[in-house]
Write a protein that holds these residues in place. Sequence first.
Motif, PDB file in Angstrom:
ATOM      1  N   TRP A 180       0.832  -1.210   0.000  1.00 32.30           N
ATOM      2  CA  TRP A 180       0.000   0.000   0.000  1.00 32.30           C
ATOM      3  C   TRP A 180       0.861   1.253   0.000  1.00 32.30           C
ATOM      4  CZ3 TRP A 180       0.031   3.336   4.320  1.00 32.30           C
ATOM      5  CH2 TRP A 180      -0.857   4.414   4.243  1.00 32.30           C
ATOM      6  N   SER A 181       1.940   1.244   0.768  1.00 37.04           N
ATOM      7  CA  SER A 181       2.776   2.443   0.894  1.00 37.04           C
ATOM      8  C   SER A 181       3.464   2.811  -0.416  1.00 37.04           C
ATOM      9  CB  SER A 181       3.826   2.246   1.990  1.00 37.04           C
ATOM     10  OG  SER A 181       4.756   1.237   1.635  1.00 37.04           O
ATOM     11  N   THR A 182       3.648   1.837  -1.321  1.00 38.56           N
ATOM     12  CA  THR A 182       4.314   2.143  -2.591  1.00 38.56           C
ATOM     13  C   THR A 182       3.449   3.027  -3.484  1.00 38.56           C
ATOM     14  OG1 THR A 182       3.452   0.132  -3.657  1.00 38.56           O
ATOM     15  CG2 THR A 182       5.572  -0.043  -2.527  1.00 38.56           C
ATOM     16  N   GLY A 183       2.133   3.016  -3.263  1.00 31.44           N
ATOM     17  CA  GLY A 183       1.245   3.849  -4.078  1.00 31.44           C
ATOM     18  C   GLY A 183       1.235   5.296  -3.664  1.00 31.44           C
ATOM     19  N   ILE A 184       1.816   5.607  -2.507  1.00 30.37           N
ATOM     20  CA  ILE A 184       1.802   6.987  -2.005  1.00 30.37           C
ATOM     21  C   ILE A 184       2.584   7.903  -2.933  1.00 30.37           C
ATOM     22  CG2 ILE A 184       2.604   8.467  -0.117  1.00 30.37           C
ATOM     23  CD1 ILE A 184       1.930   6.202   1.806  1.00 30.37           C
ATOM     24  N   MET A 185       3.728   7.429  -3.446  1.00 33.65           N
ATOM     25  CA  MET A 185       4.556   8.265  -4.326  1.00 33.65           C
ATOM     26  C   MET A 185       3.813   8.617  -5.602  1.00 33.65           C
ATOM     27  SD  MET A 185       7.477   9.753  -4.234  1.00 33.65           S
ATOM     28  CE  MET A 185       7.323  11.154  -5.324  1.00 33.65           C
ATOM     29  N   MET A 186       3.056   7.679  -6.157  1.00 29.51           N
ATOM     30  CA  MET A 186       2.265   7.990  -7.344  1.00 29.51           C
ATOM     31  C   MET A 186       1.225   9.065  -7.039  1.00 29.51           C
ATOM     32  SD  MET A 186      -0.560   5.772  -9.397  1.00 29.51           S
ATOM     33  CE  MET A 186      -1.713   6.271  -8.116  1.00 29.51           C
ATOM     34  N   SER A 187       0.604   8.973  -5.864  1.00 26.20           N
ATOM     35  CA  SER A 187      -0.393   9.968  -5.465  1.00 26.20           C
ATOM     36  C   SER A 187       0.246  11.334  -5.255  1.00 26.20           C
ATOM     37  CB  SER A 187      -1.103   9.508  -4.185  1.00 26.20           C
ATOM     38  OG  SER A 187      -1.788   8.281  -4.390  1.00 26.20           O
ATOM     39  N   ILE A 188       1.489  11.357  -4.766  1.00 27.63           N
ATOM     40  CA  ILE A 188       2.211  12.629  -4.630  1.00 27.63           C
ATOM     41  C   ILE A 188       2.397  13.269  -6.002  1.00 27.63           C
ATOM     42  CG2 ILE A 188       4.453  13.655  -4.057  1.00 27.63           C
ATOM     43  CD1 ILE A 188       4.652  11.700  -1.724  1.00 27.63           C
ATOM     44  N   ASN A 189       2.770  12.460  -6.986  1.00 26.28           N
ATOM     45  CA  ASN A 189       2.968  12.980  -8.342  1.00 26.28           C
ATOM     46  C   ASN A 189       1.669  13.527  -8.929  1.00 26.28           C
ATOM     47  OD1 ASN A 189       5.627  12.148  -8.122  1.00 26.28           O
ATOM     48  ND2 ASN A 189       5.306  10.252  -9.255  1.00 26.28           N
ATOM     49  N   VAL A 190       0.573  12.799  -8.722  1.00 26.52           N
ATOM     50  CA  VAL A 190      -0.717  13.230  -9.267  1.00 26.52           C
ATOM     51  C   VAL A 190      -1.181  14.524  -8.613  1.00 26.52           C
ATOM     52  CG1 VAL A 190      -3.161  12.585  -9.455  1.00 26.52           C
ATOM     53  CG2 VAL A 190      -1.397  10.884  -9.907  1.00 26.52           C
TER      54      VAL A 190
ATOM     55  N   SER B 162       4.403   6.296 -13.707  1.00 24.45           N
ATOM     56  CA  SER B 162       4.353   7.517 -12.887  1.00 24.45           C
ATOM     57  C   SER B 162       5.723   8.193 -12.853  1.00 24.45           C
ATOM     58  CB  SER B 162       3.894   7.171 -11.469  1.00 24.45           C
ATOM     59  OG  SER B 162       3.795   8.332 -10.665  1.00 24.45           O
ATOM     60  N   PHE B 163       6.787   7.384 -12.768  1.00 23.67           N
ATOM     61  CA  PHE B 163       8.150   7.933 -12.853  1.00 23.67           C
ATOM     62  C   PHE B 163       8.376   8.607 -14.207  1.00 23.67           C
ATOM     63  CE2 PHE B 163      12.060   6.446 -15.049  1.00 23.67           C
ATOM     64  CZ  PHE B 163      12.920   7.444 -14.605  1.00 23.67           C
TER      65      PHE B 163
ATOM     66  N   ILE C 249      13.186  11.288  -9.367  1.00 20.79           N
ATOM     67  CA  ILE C 249      14.184  10.415  -8.722  1.00 20.79           C
ATOM     68  C   ILE C 249      13.542   9.630  -7.582  1.00 20.79           C
ATOM     69  CG2 ILE C 249      16.302  10.429  -7.340  1.00 20.79           C
ATOM     70  CD1 ILE C 249      17.177  12.889  -8.996  1.00 20.79           C
ATOM     71  N   MET C 250      12.706  10.313  -6.786  1.00 23.17           N
ATOM     72  CA  MET C 250      12.004   9.624  -5.704  1.00 23.17           C
ATOM     73  C   MET C 250      11.082   8.547  -6.259  1.00 23.17           C
ATOM     74  SD  MET C 250      11.085  12.884  -3.233  1.00 23.17           S
ATOM     75  CE  MET C 250      10.237  11.866  -2.033  1.00 23.17           C
ATOM     76  N   SER C 251      10.460   8.805  -7.404  1.00 23.39           N
ATOM     77  CA  SER C 251       9.566   7.826  -8.025  1.00 23.39           C
ATOM     78  C   SER C 251      10.333   6.601  -8.505  1.00 23.39           C
ATOM     79  CB  SER C 251       8.822   8.467  -9.201  1.00 23.39           C
ATOM     80  OG  SER C 251       8.040   9.553  -8.772  1.00 23.39           O
TER      81      SER C 251
ATOM     82  N   VAL D   5      13.192   5.462  -7.225  1.00 25.98           N
ATOM     83  CA  VAL D   5      13.545   4.718  -6.013  1.00 25.98           C
ATOM     84  C   VAL D   5      12.330   3.944  -5.508  1.00 25.98           C
ATOM     85  CG1 VAL D   5      14.298   4.935  -3.608  1.00 25.98           C
ATOM     86  CG2 VAL D   5      15.379   6.333  -5.395  1.00 25.98           C
ATOM     87  N   ASN D   6      11.151   4.550  -5.639  1.00 27.81           N
ATOM     88  CA  ASN D   6       9.922   3.897  -5.193  1.00 27.81           C
ATOM     89  C   ASN D   6       9.636   2.637  -6.007  1.00 27.81           C
ATOM     90  OD1 ASN D   6       7.341   3.988  -3.593  1.00 27.81           O
ATOM     91  ND2 ASN D   6       6.476   4.151  -5.644  1.00 27.81           N
ATOM     92  N   VAL D   7       9.978   2.645  -7.295  1.00 26.79           N
ATOM     93  CA  VAL D   7       9.794   1.449  -8.124  1.00 26.79           C
ATOM     94  C   VAL D   7      10.652   0.301  -7.589  1.00 26.79           C
ATOM     95  CG1 VAL D   7      10.133   0.467 -10.425  1.00 26.79           C
ATOM     96  CG2 VAL D   7       9.173   2.766 -10.184  1.00 26.79           C
ATOM     97  N   ILE D   8      11.882   0.619  -7.228  1.00 29.61           N
ATOM     98  CA  ILE D   8      12.771  -0.407  -6.654  1.00 29.61           C
ATOM     99  C   ILE D   8      12.202  -0.908  -5.320  1.00 29.61           C
ATOM    100  CG2 ILE D   8      15.101  -0.851  -5.792  1.00 29.61           C
ATOM    101  CD1 ILE D   8      16.102   1.317  -7.718  1.00 29.61           C
ATOM    102  N   TYR D   9      11.712   0.026  -4.526  1.00 27.76           N
ATOM    103  CA  TYR D   9      11.091  -0.341  -3.242  1.00 27.76           C
ATOM    104  C   TYR D   9       9.892  -1.258  -3.466  1.00 27.76           C
ATOM    105  CZ  TYR D   9       8.183   0.369   0.953  1.00 27.76           C
ATOM    106  OH  TYR D   9       7.377   0.195   2.056  1.00 27.76           O
ATOM    107  N   TYR D  10       9.084  -0.972  -4.508  1.00 26.81           N
ATOM    108  CA  TYR D  10       7.922  -1.815  -4.801  1.00 26.81           C
ATOM    109  C   TYR D  10       8.346  -3.234  -5.177  1.00 26.81           C
ATOM    110  CZ  TYR D  10       4.071  -3.976  -7.240  1.00 26.81           C
ATOM    111  OH  TYR D  10       3.119  -4.876  -7.635  1.00 26.81           O
ATOM    112  N   VAL D  11       9.400  -3.347  -5.980  1.00 26.93           N
ATOM    113  CA  VAL D  11       9.876  -4.679  -6.375  1.00 26.93           C
ATOM    114  C   VAL D  11      10.236  -5.499  -5.139  1.00 26.93           C
ATOM    115  CG1 VAL D  11      11.703  -5.930  -7.581  1.00 26.93           C
ATOM    116  CG2 VAL D  11      10.667  -3.913  -8.648  1.00 26.93           C
ATOM    117  N   ALA D  12      10.898  -4.840  -4.175  1.00 36.76           N
ATOM    118  CA  ALA D  12      11.268  -5.540  -2.937  1.00 36.76           C
ATOM    119  C   ALA D  12      10.021  -5.935  -2.144  1.00 36.76           C
ATOM    120  CB  ALA D  12      12.178  -4.652  -2.094  1.00 36.76           C
ATOM    121  N   CYS D  13       9.049  -5.019  -2.033  1.00 36.68           N
ATOM    122  CA  CYS D  13       7.819  -5.313  -1.288  1.00 36.68           C
ATOM    123  C   CYS D  13       7.018  -6.424  -1.963  1.00 36.68           C
ATOM    124  CB  CYS D  13       6.958  -4.054  -1.174  1.00 36.68           C
ATOM    125  SG  CYS D  13       7.643  -2.764  -0.125  1.00 36.68           S
TER     126      CYS D  13
END
Length: 593
Positions: free
Chosen positions: A340-350, A426-427, A550-552, A554-562
């Motif tokens: 769920w937390s990985t979707g926060i970065m996309m919402s920040i971009n939107v 989103s990135f 850049i944050m987005s 990094v978030n993609v990498i974080y999502y892969v791990a999650c």
Amino acid sequence: MENPPDQTESKEMMLPPRTRRPKGGLLTMPFIIANEGFEKVASYGLLQNMILYLMSDYGLGVVKGQTVLFMWVAATNFMPLVGAFLSDSYLGRFFTIAIASLSSFLGMVLLWLTAMLPQVKPSPCIASAGTNCSSPAATSSQLALLYSAFALISIGSGGIRPCSLAFGADQLDNKENPKNERVLESFFGWYHASSSVAVLIAFTVIVYIQDHLGWRIGFGIPAILMLLASIVFVFASPLYVKRNVTKSLFTGLAQAAVAAYVNRKLMLPGQSDSYGCYHHLKDSELKAPSDKLRFLNKACVIKNRDEDIGSDGLALNPWRLCTTDQVEELKALVKVIPVWSTGIMMSINVSQNSFQLLQANSMDRRLSNDSTFKIPAGSFGMFTIIALISWVVLYDRAILPLASKIRGRPVRINVKIRMGLGLFISFLAMAVSATVEHYRRRTAISQGLRDNATATVNISAMWLVPQYVLHGLAEALTGIGQTEFFYTEFPKSMSSIAAALFGLGMAVANILASVILNVVKNSSKKGGVSWIEDNINKGHYDYYYWVLAIMSFVNVIYYVACSWSYGPTVDQVRNDKVNGVGEEEQEEVVKIN
């Protein structure tokens, strides 16, 4: 001799009893959908141009104005959790929607009054010849009135949005109807379609009115629409099915968390005697909790059956002893939090739409060089909605059928792949935004407009369309994917939580977006000028977008791990079982599931 019975009375006795029309059904749908649709037209129509109103009429800078909007949107997305709790536990869905509709209407009336009454906002600056002046800052009372309007609108959204869909389903949900599932599926489809149409109307018609007829009419029409929504919904009250309130799922989750903490020092029973030591309801299939997140299992451990369990089989103190079902529901929620937390970065971009509006406002918004019609700056958000709807239709009606035809069997893209693809898009959207803004700013400076933020740069605003389209695709893949992921991974009893989680992510995203904005503003200041300035030609919004890009990434990498740590989803496990059966049974199993 007895008198003969009255003929009129005899006829009445022979008449069949008057049949009362059952409540609910399709007749109630226009009232419920109209209420939700009017609310969306009103609230979304107000939000799109609000940064311009705050800057022009209240003298707020772009950073402070955007921070106010971030907080407003965060509150609007957080309040549905409160609305769902009050609806389930105390008020019921009808009264929650009715009260919320009134709150939204009052908030919009207050906002309309800020445009109508000059004394409730700062007076405009009138400069004498050869002198400079600045508008006085808004007073505390003036800002309090403005913020009160925002708060009432957020409260209204918090009551309407989580309850309308469920309240509409209540009117159609008939277990005795053999076509019940198809009826509900059709309702959900039309409900979301009407919501999308409402948002499109807000992004086009309401924004156009605000641009060409001013704030007084532009704020007055949403207030009138909200009044109509309230009247239409309450008018149909006798027709509705109104369910009784029940114990809220939020309360059950809180009880499980508290009980696990209170019993944290307890020893878990061994495997051999576990079934008799855990509290469960008589009709529950879960006699013992799972081994995942075992520290939460202490919430349902029975210490003393005589002191913990009543004669009815229920816990005497539900805040110290919970059922196995409550524990497993809490585990399901805890398990999905990283994804769920990985979707926060996309919402920040939107949520950066206010800055994109300022960009569009400074560019040539004509459809062609020969056209006199200009697309309102606030209407560019419609490209996001169009892209989202287009992807949903293409995916369901073209991509999946074509892939299934090629493979020779039913095909669907795994929800985790869709979510990851959406985060990557989103990135890309932020990278495109940074590139376009760099080109727009460089063009503005080359045309001698560095100190003139109100002038139109000779560059088409259509350059902004790709980033809006990418944001729409990202929402279609990750936003819808996350909602589907929660629904499939949670027990059926947690469907309301599944619906609320995405909104909660939007609320958290707007708060974090405000923090990121202010950090970038303060840390990038050099020579009195920062990356985020009221004059976008002076600032470096492109650098700000690159920070988000850049944050987005990094978030993609974080999502892969999650995603890897989460393990297989329910759908993946189901597909593995399907692949294990014969080819003749495979299609049938897929259809059943």
